[in-house]
Design an enzyme around this catalytic site. Structure first.
Site, PDB file in Angstrom:
ATOM      1  N   PRO A 140       0.791  -1.212   0.000  1.00 12.79           N
ATOM      2  CA  PRO A 140       0.000   0.000   0.000  1.00 12.79           C
ATOM      3  C   PRO A 140       0.824   1.264   0.000  1.00 12.79           C
ATOM      4  CG  PRO A 140       0.285  -0.817   2.203  1.00 12.79           C
ATOM      5  CD  PRO A 140       1.268  -1.489   1.331  1.00 12.79           C
ATOM      6  N   GLU A 141       0.316   2.293  -0.655  1.00 10.65           N
ATOM      7  CA  GLU A 141       0.860   3.630  -0.477  1.00 10.65           C
ATOM      8  C   GLU A 141      -0.093   4.368   0.462  1.00 10.65           C
ATOM      9  OE1 GLU A 141       2.446   5.353  -4.045  1.00 10.65           O
ATOM     10  OE2 GLU A 141       3.092   3.395  -4.770  1.00 10.65           O
TER      11      GLU A 141
ATOM     12  N   LYS B  21       2.308   6.276   5.738  1.00 11.60           N
ATOM     13  CA  LYS B  21       1.957   4.859   5.617  1.00 11.60           C
ATOM     14  C   LYS B  21       1.741   4.197   6.969  1.00 11.60           C
ATOM     15  CE  LYS B  21       4.631   4.742   1.364  1.00 11.60           C
ATOM     16  NZ  LYS B  21       5.970   4.442   0.806  1.00 11.60           N
TER      17      LYS B  21
ATOM     18  N   ARG C 275      14.890   0.039  -5.577  1.00 11.49           N
ATOM     19  CA  ARG C 275      13.501  -0.057  -6.031  1.00 11.49           C
ATOM     20  C   ARG C 275      13.463   0.234  -7.513  1.00 11.49           C
ATOM     21  NH1 ARG C 275       9.853   0.645  -2.121  1.00 11.49           N
ATOM     22  NH2 ARG C 275       8.534  -0.598  -3.475  1.00 11.49           N
TER      23      ARG C 275
END
Length: 269
Positions: free
Chosen positions: A2-3, A52, A258
């Site tokens: 999730p963001e 988050k 990433r």
DNA sequence: AGCTCATGGCGAG
DNA sequence: TCGCCCTGAGCTG
């Protein structure tokens, strides 16, 4: 997976389901049994999201702090509590509603005194009305790090993840490799406002859509989703495919471990 | 059955 | 910069 938009979405649903209700809390998996015991039977006062991070507050002044990491998931529903399947770290339930948490990086009990500094460490969150973009600008403006890295730094832009990072840079025609200090105040303001818009919309929908209507290919409305994250995007995970605006192949590279996606033509500088 | 990958972040070196 | 933690899905055999 999730963001920040998804965390805020969860916070709203959890708040709606449990605020002002005494709840049962347990840990079928056993790894949160001690923590669950400290809040089991107490009334939920409020549920907050900061970037988050999710915080569930109870009437005994304790908070359950949850961070989903890359794999964590909530399952929130109405009606009878289902039997746990697989690894369930924590369950919260009342007569009419339940929530199941699996795979979080963090699931811990904090006192008020521990929660306050934990929140302070989180940077401004475009989804929160009390966010102060000035502190993000201060850091961007004096940093030689690439803006693509700064956008993923939670002390600078809380709640932004790999999808919003890629998409907001595309929407502003900015190279991910531009050093922070070479981003103008005007460009920063425009990107911050755009993050507020995109992430607020993403909170309501519980998914991420960033493609402007005028750029949506005719067929896309009804075509199967390109990717399991569930939204319509310009560049995220579209490497090797043509850019919607210019047709150049979208590229992928590694940035700080990433994957980074961008259009080398639309985002040349 | 085993491998790879995923919207994240930490600490060691 | 690398390895590691968390879990499940979607491949490959």
């Amino acid at each position: 997976m999730p963001e920040g938009n998804v965390i805020h979405h969860h916070a709203r649903r959890l708040g709606r389901a449990f605020t002002r209700h005494p709840v049962r809390v347990d840990s079928p998996q056993g790894r949160f049994s001690d923590g669950a015991g400290q809040v089991d039977g107490h009334v939920v006062r409020k549920v907050e999201a900061h970037g988050k991070h999710l915080f569930i507050g109870f009437d005994n002044r304790l908070w359950v702090h949850v961070h989903l990491g890359l794999f964590g998931k909530w399952r929130i529903g109405r009606g009878d509590l289902p039997d746990p399947v697989g690894q369930v770290r924590m369950r919260i339930h009342t007569e009419g509603a339940f929530a199941e948490l699996r795979g979080p990086t963090v699931c811990e009990v904090l006192t008020e005194d521990e929660k306050r500094p934990a929140v302070r460490r989180i940077g401004p969150d475009p989804i929160r009305k009390d966010a102060d973009p000035q502190s993000a600008w201060d850091r961007v403006q004096r940093s030689s790090a690439p803006i693509g890295g700064l956008l993923m730094d939670q002390r600078v832009f809380a709640g932004v993840g790999n999808i919003y990072r890629a998409e907001v840079l595309f929407r502003h025609g900015m190279s991910p490799y531009r050093p922070g200090r070479e981003v103008s105040a005007t460009e920063f303001d425009a990107m911050w406002r755009d993050l507020v818009l995109l992430m607020t919309a993403g909170t309501r929908r519980g998914r991420i859509d960033t493609v402007r209507d005028e750029h949506l290919p005719e067929a896309m409305g009804r075509a199967p989703r390109e990717d399991r994250h569930g939204g319509e995007v310009y560049v995220y995970r579209r490497d090797g495919r043509p850019c919607y605006l210019c047709g150049t192949e979208v590229r992928v590279a590694d940035l700080q471990g990433r994957k980074l996606y961008w259009c080398p033509a639309c985002q040349a500088t």
